[in-house]
Enzyme design. Structure first.
Site, PDB file in Angstrom:
ATOM      1  CG  HIS A  55      91.784  71.649 103.451  1.00  0.00           C
ATOM      2  ND1 HIS A  55      91.972  71.768 102.093  1.00  0.00           N
ATOM      3  CD2 HIS A  55      91.501  72.884 103.898  1.00  0.00           C
ATOM      4  CE1 HIS A  55      91.827  73.036 101.754  1.00  0.00           C
ATOM      5  NE2 HIS A  55      91.534  73.736 102.826  1.00  0.00           N
TER       6      HIS A  55
HETATM    7  C1  UD1 Z   1      92.401  76.948 107.148  1.00  0.00           C
HETATM    8  C2  UD1 Z   1      91.535  77.938 106.361  1.00  0.00           C
HETATM    9  C3  UD1 Z   1      91.253  77.382 104.973  1.00  0.00           C
HETATM   10  C4  UD1 Z   1      92.532  77.008 104.274  1.00  0.00           C
HETATM   11  C5  UD1 Z   1      93.280  75.993 105.146  1.00  0.00           C
HETATM   12  C6  UD1 Z   1      94.567  75.554 104.505  1.00  0.00           C
HETATM   13  C7  UD1 Z   1      89.929  79.294 107.633  1.00  0.00           C
HETATM   14  C8  UD1 Z   1      88.506  79.484 107.954  1.00  0.00           C
HETATM   15  N1  UD1 Z   1      90.252  78.163 106.987  1.00  0.00           N
HETATM   16  O1  UD1 Z   1      91.608  75.772 107.343  1.00  0.00           O
HETATM   17  O2  UD1 Z   1      90.615  78.386 104.214  1.00  0.00           O
HETATM   18  O3  UD1 Z   1      92.245  76.445 103.022  1.00  0.00           O
HETATM   19  O4  UD1 Z   1      93.554  76.646 106.402  1.00  0.00           O
HETATM   20  O5  UD1 Z   1      95.231  74.630 105.296  1.00  0.00           O
HETATM   21  O6  UD1 Z   1      90.722  80.137 107.953  1.00  0.00           O
HETATM   22  N2  UD1 Z   1      95.848  72.059 112.672  1.00  0.00           N
HETATM   23  C9  UD1 Z   1      97.054  71.490 112.976  1.00  0.00           C
HETATM   24  N3  UD1 Z   1      98.174  72.226 112.741  1.00  0.00           N
HETATM   25  C10 UD1 Z   1      98.130  73.484 112.265  1.00  0.00           C
HETATM   26  C11 UD1 Z   1      96.885  74.065 111.970  1.00  0.00           C
HETATM   27  C12 UD1 Z   1      95.758  73.324 112.171  1.00  0.00           C
HETATM   28  O7  UD1 Z   1      97.135  70.363 113.406  1.00  0.00           O
HETATM   29  O8  UD1 Z   1      99.200  74.091 112.071  1.00  0.00           O
HETATM   30  C13 UD1 Z   1      94.639  71.263 112.879  1.00  0.00           C
HETATM   31  C14 UD1 Z   1      93.991  71.565 114.200  1.00  0.00           C
HETATM   32  O9  UD1 Z   1      93.447  70.388 114.709  1.00  0.00           O
HETATM   33  C15 UD1 Z   1      92.871  72.505 113.832  1.00  0.00           C
HETATM   34  C16 UD1 Z   1      92.498  72.017 112.450  1.00  0.00           C
HETATM   35  O10 UD1 Z   1      93.704  71.547 111.872  1.00  0.00           O
HETATM   36  O11 UD1 Z   1      91.808  72.505 114.724  1.00  0.00           O
HETATM   37  C17 UD1 Z   1      91.886  73.095 111.594  1.00  0.00           C
HETATM   38  O12 UD1 Z   1      92.758  74.212 111.495  1.00  0.00           O
HETATM   39  P1  UD1 Z   1      92.185  75.683 111.173  1.00  0.00           P
HETATM   40  O13 UD1 Z   1      93.273  76.679 111.104  1.00  0.00           O
HETATM   41  O14 UD1 Z   1      91.056  75.974 112.071  1.00  0.00           O
HETATM   42  O15 UD1 Z   1      91.527  75.514 109.741  1.00  0.00           O
HETATM   43  P2  UD1 Z   1      92.014  74.708 108.464  1.00  0.00           P
HETATM   44  O16 UD1 Z   1      91.110  73.546 108.316  1.00  0.00           O
HETATM   45  O17 UD1 Z   1      93.469  74.468 108.438  1.00  0.00           O
END
Ligand code: UD1
Length: 390
Positions: A221
């Site tokens: 991821h």
């Molecule tokens: C975040 C953390 C990362 C951790 C990861 C575990 C930061 C900078 N990154 O990254 O360290 O390893 O979580 O999962 O804080 N999304 C969904 N559903 C959700 C959450 C996210 O669909 O419940 C999708 C959305 O499109 C979003 C993307 O995932 O834009 C990224 O989510 P985000 O919380 O920004 O970062 P992660 O890549 O999950």
């Protein structure tokens, strides 16, 4: 002007994203078990909001429902972090926490720490001191900054102490406590869901588990692997090649899934022996990892969990903030180097690969040590306050 009041409110414990939950669950349990600590308020920032990424994990880990949910959701780093700060500030104002407890390195960790620091509210950072020395990683920025403003820094491996010393953090703020993520793993190990059940639930036939080489597990991821078409293509090519030797199970993070579709890469996987699953619960994941022949990942936590489970781990990154998993554990850094990955896979299939040993204080009791230390620190602070205002 009245004198500044000594905060005597609760411990405010913050979670935001999935890897925080496994770290906070044992801490909450240890905090609540002590009479000499204030009550606990659990705040979820809402950084992760998917039911699949949240509710199951909460129940698997026996985490109580959050007392407060800030519902910040997704956004750019600036928007997400700013929103976390805006919404966390009134919580600190209302509760006057004795201490804000943050874990890991996600945007919620930094956002809430910044709010607390500006209000002179003590901050305890659990899993402090880890460094990849790679500022391309958003988490590295979060780690460095959180550690600079935290009052108490609980480290999970000795390298963390060295990194903090190098950054000028006074040693009296740092306490080597061990690994709270492994507290969760050891507590739940016996309750892990057998892989056959998880696969059946995901609509995958039982035949998948009959391969003589066993199976591998994938998690991916990190933006560096999944956000650019070229990098993601290379990563998938590596997985396809590995799957020629050993079939792979991949519970796909929403970020990776979205990008596979966006870059139209799904056809690459069509011919490979790679089964995609939805994000899994904690007990399902534990069952998959524990029975795997090998694991391919770019997650920090999975590097630690595989070391604890003595399962060989090939980490698809150029660096790791958790060097002990390479030095003592079962981890090998392979990046997206297919030739190197295949050499490691062949070695694992031939000899079982790195067995490793258990790092110091990854013993299931890190959270209890932290709770005891925090209780002592708060009591001393209180005593000092009483004396200086007598
Ligand atoms: C975040 C953390 C990362 C951790 C990861 C575990 C930061 C900078 N990154 O990254 O360290 O390893 O979580 O999962 O804080 N999304 C969904 N559903 C959700 C959450 C996210 O669909 O419940 C999708 C959305 O499109 C979003 C993307 O995932 O834009 C990224 O989510 P985000 O919380 O920004 O970062 P992660 O890549 O999950």
């Amino acid at each position: 002007m009245g004198e500044m009041l000594q905060p005597c409110g609760p411990l405010v414990c913050v979670v935001g994203a999935r890897p925080n939950y496994m770290k906070m669950a044992p801490l909450l349990r240890a905090f609540r078990a002590r009479q000499d600590l204030p009550g606990v308020v659990l705040v979820h920032t809402g950084q992760h909001y998917d039911v699949q990424m949240n509710e199951r994990l909460f129940s698997d880990l026996e985490l109580p429902s959050p007392d407060i949910n800030l519902e910040v959701g997704s956004g750019t780093h600036a928007v997400q972090t700013a929103e976390i700060m805006r919404r966390f500030e009134p919580v600190v104002d209302d509760l006057s926490p004795s201490c804000v407890v943050v874990v890991g390195d996600v945007n919620s960790t930094l956002g809430c720490s910044l709010v607390a620091a500006k209000k002179r509210t003590p901050i305890a950072h659990v899993e402090a001191g880890l460094r990849s020395f790679d500022r391309e990683m958003p988490e590295e920025i979060n780690r460095v900054l959180t550690d600079q403003i935290a009052d108490l820094l609980y480290t999970s491996e000795r390298a963390g102490d060295d990194n903090l010393a190098r950054e000028g953090i006074p040693a009296e703020r740092v306490y080597f406590a061990g690994n709270v993520m492994i507290d969760s793993l050891l507590r739940h190990r016996q309750k892990a869901v057998p892989p056959a059940e998880t696969l059946a639930h995901g609509g995958i036939g039982a035949g998948f588990l009959d391969h003589p080489a066993g199976f591998g597990v994938v998690t991916l991821h990190r933006p560096s692997n999944v956000d650019e078409p070229d990098a993601l293509t290379e990563a998938l090519r590596l997985l396809c090649e590995v799957s020629e030797r050993v079939p792979l199970i991949w519970p796909v993070h929403p970020r990776a899934r979205a990008n596979i579709e966006r870059f139209a890469l799904r056809p690459m996987l069509a011919e490979a022996r790679i089964e995609l699953l939805a994000p899994q619960g904690y007990l399902e994941m534990l069952g998959l990892l524990a029975s795997a022949k090998l694991v391919l990942t770019d997650s920090g936590g999975v590097q630690e969990e595989t070391t604890s489970l003595a399962v060989p781990c090939l980490t698809m990154r150029e660096n790791t903030e958790r060097p002990i998993t390479v030095e003592q554990g079962t981890n090998t850094l392979v990046g997206r180097d297919r030739a190197l990955a295949m050499r490691c896979v062949d070695e694992i299939l031939r000899s079982g690969g790195k067995r490793g040993r258990l790092p110091e204080l990854w013993d299931g009791h890190a959270a209890e040590r932290i709770a005891a230390h925090l209780a002592g620190w708060l009591a001393q602070r209180q005593a000092h306050h009483v004396v200086s205002h007598a």
